[in-house]
Design a protein around this motif. Structure first.
Motif, PDB file in Angstrom:
ATOM      1  N   GLN A 134     -16.222   1.862  23.130  1.00 53.42           N
ATOM      2  CA  GLN A 134     -15.504   3.048  23.582  1.00 53.42           C
ATOM      3  C   GLN A 134     -15.722   3.184  25.084  1.00 53.42           C
ATOM      4  O   GLN A 134     -16.854   3.058  25.563  1.00 53.42           O
ATOM      5  CB  GLN A 134     -16.035   4.295  22.873  1.00 53.42           C
TER       6      GLN A 134
ATOM      7  N   LEU B 162     -10.814  13.950  14.030  1.00 48.96           N
ATOM      8  CA  LEU B 162     -10.820  13.718  15.468  1.00 48.96           C
ATOM      9  C   LEU B 162     -11.212  14.962  16.250  1.00 48.96           C
ATOM     10  O   LEU B 162     -10.832  16.089  15.915  1.00 48.96           O
ATOM     11  CB  LEU B 162      -9.440  13.236  15.911  1.00 48.96           C
TER      12      LEU B 162
ATOM     13  N   ASP C  68     -13.170  12.548  21.532  1.00 48.08           N
ATOM     14  CA  ASP C  68     -12.891  11.176  21.089  1.00 48.08           C
ATOM     15  C   ASP C  68     -11.802  10.526  21.941  1.00 48.08           C
ATOM     16  O   ASP C  68     -11.514   9.329  21.770  1.00 48.08           O
ATOM     17  CB  ASP C  68     -12.454  11.163  19.612  1.00 48.08           C
TER      18      ASP C  68
ATOM     19  N   VAL D  31     -11.390   6.503  12.871  1.00 45.24           N
ATOM     20  CA  VAL D  31     -12.095   7.710  13.304  1.00 45.24           C
ATOM     21  C   VAL D  31     -11.503   8.872  12.522  1.00 45.24           C
ATOM     22  O   VAL D  31     -10.288   9.093  12.555  1.00 45.24           O
ATOM     23  CB  VAL D  31     -11.940   7.971  14.810  1.00 45.24           C
TER      24      VAL D  31
END
Lengths: 116, 112
Positions: free
Chosen positions: B36, B81, B85, B78
């Motif tokens: 990420q 959310l 994020d 994911v």
């Protein structure tokens, strides 16, 4: 948490000049890698230096590694406008028994700007 | 040789929704990792997969999950959310641990 710390955070030079970026890290490593990222794109692998190596060359790139100081440097010689990008060092941390942990830990990068 | 392919390139979701991102590694690579990237935290490791097994996981909440298929393609999911994020999610493939990683161009996820 970040392990690598690059220095400087930003660097602006003229075409033809050399650019040097430094990286420090905290723990034992299997290898250290340098990556380049152009804006909005993925990372491009530049060079990998293993923990038992001290210096490595690839084209206009020269990387040094000092494991006693836990630091590395990336030198780009005769820079070009196309070298403008962010450069990241990434360490491959080592388990106590010496194997790779399998995850790269990146620094926050050096933003290099090469003016034509 | 084709590089790492990530789909979709851009995604806009709202809080509470879930999302699935896809990654096709370079042919022959069995190791896939996910990262990420945010302006504040930089690049952070999410997962590492090898031959359909998760071998390592970063410090992310359980809302982040992933899997790898028998053809080495990988997905990450994911759920629920949150605004935080919002990030560029990068997938990388390699021959294995200790080898250079080859990155895709990422999926830019924006949460409204």
């Amino acid at each position: 948490s970040q392990q690598g710390e690059e220095d400087p955070q930003a660097l602006s030079i003229q075409e033809g000049e050399n650019a040097t970026m430094n990286c420090s890290y905290k723990t034992s490593i299997n290898n250290l890698q340098w990556y380049r990222q152009n804006s909005g794109r993925g990372l491009v692998h530049l060079i990998l230096i293993r923990s038992n190596e001290r210096e490595k060359h690839s084209g206009r790139l020269r990387v040094t590694l000092d494991t006693s100081k836990k630091s590395s440097s990336l030198l780009i010689t005769a820079s070009r406008a196309a070298d403008t990008a962010s450069y990241f060092c990434a360490t491959d941390p080592q388990f106590d028994y010496g194997g790779s942990q399998g995850n790269l830990i990146f620094g926050k990068g050096t933003k290099l700007s090469v003016k034509p | 040789k084709a590089g790492v392919t990530q789909t979709p390139r851009y995604l806009i979701k709202t809080r509470g929704q879930q999302v699935t991102l896809s990654c096709s590694p370079i042919s022959g690579h069995r190791s896939v990792s996910w990262y990420q990237q945010t302006p504040g935290q930089g690049l952070q490791f999410l997962f590492e997969y090898f031959s359909e097994t998760q071998r390592n996981k970063g410090n992310f909440p359980g809302r982040f999950s992933g899997r790898q298929f028998s053809n080495s393609r990988s997905e990450m999911n994911v759920s629920t959310l949150e605004l935080g994020d919002s990030a560029l999610y990068l997938c990388a493939s390699s021959w294995g641990r200790g080898q250079p990683q080859h990155f895709g161009d990422g999926t830019r996820l924006s949460i409204l």
